[in-house]
Write a protein that holds these residues in place. Structure first.
Motif: not given
Length: 284
Positions: A86-96
């Motif tokens: 998630a970090a390498e793609t710049g995405a937020e950590i999903p809540a679900e």
């Protein structure tokens, strides 16, 4: 047990890899390795008894290894399930958990050719832990229940076409369901041999260069929780497969120019205790 299926595509026979690494024929004991076998305690007991008593040896020389599971019902995939990915793609950590489906006809053997789709410029690699369901799961209440419904584990390669997935509108499914996009195996390793699915190392190389080197300990949603969660949205049946996400190191997460896969590339991946895969890519 390490269960597998060997032979030409569409005509594989069930087999077993014993503790000494000897390939043994299971075709005289069971018809195939599928959800019906995994759901039947008496059939599994027959396999164990036959393995202990000795089975005919198969000559592995030149023998193709197919997918270790026949007649897969559905493949449920979890996206962005590793903190580092998630970090390498710049995405937020999903809540679900983020869920999408792959069609069972994307599955090929662990060393079969992977086809780069026509018009593709962003075919990517993803080493993943596959979970194989052994008991029908509906609305499970706990992660422990989720783990209790797992029959075994396998190496899965969730090949992805990123332009189709992310730039063509709609859902991710368009970039996930191209022909040959889910090599599986070599083995289905029964759950009793994997005491902690959150302690497995995954590695993937492209043309000999290490690209992914992660651990399932980094999963945002661990295996038991993933099974529990999915069971509230769809019924999981014996022989269904869950691809549980990939660690950091995919082409999508690297600086431009991103090293997406091309015909002639060779991808090798492995998971601790679950075996290795090797695929050469060719144009579709």
């Amino acid at each position: 047990m390490k269960l597998l299926r060997v032979g030409t595509a569409g005509a594989e026979r069930p087999a077993l890899l014993d503790e000494d690494g000897t390939l043994r024929d299971l075709s005289g004991v069971v018809d195939d390795i599928d959800g019906a076998l995994l759901a039947d305690p008496s059939a599994r007991a027959r396999v164990r008894a036959a393995a202990a008593g000795g089975l005919p040896v198969l000559d592995a020389e030149g023998l193709r290894t197919g997918p270790p599971l026949a007649r897969i019902g559905k493949i449920v995939c979890v996206g962005l399930n590793y903190h580092d990915h998630a970090a390498e793609t710049g995405a937020e950590i999903p809540a679900e958990p983020i869920l999408f489906l792959k069609a069972p006809d994307t599955v090929v053997g662990p060393d079969d050719t992977v086809l780069v789709p026509r018009g593709s410029v962003k075919t990517d690699w993803e080493a993943e832990l596959a979970v194989v369901i052994g008991r029908t799961a509906r609305c499970l209440e706990s992660a422990a229940e989720g783990l209790a419904h797992v029959a075994g584990y396998a190496v899965s390669h969730d090949v992805s076409e990123r332009e189709f997935q992310l730039e063509r509108g709609g859902t991710w499914d368009k970039g996930k369901n191209c022909e040959t996009f889910n090599p599986l195996g070599p083995w289905l390793v029964t759950a009793d041999e994997i005491p902690d699915p959150q302690a497995l190392r995954l590695r993937l190389r492209v043309n000999g260069e290490l690209k992914q080197d992660g651990t399932t300990a980094d999963q945002i949603f661990p295996v038991g929780e993933v099974v529990r969660y999915i069971s509230h949205f769809m019924t999981l049946h014996p022989g269904d497969v869950i691809n549980t996400g990939t660690p950091a190191g995919v082409a999508l997460g690297q600086p431009e120019p991103r090293p997406y896969l091309r015909a002639g590339d060779v991808v090798e991946l492995e998971i601790e205790g679950l075996g290795r895969q090797r695929q050469e890519l060719k144009d579709a």
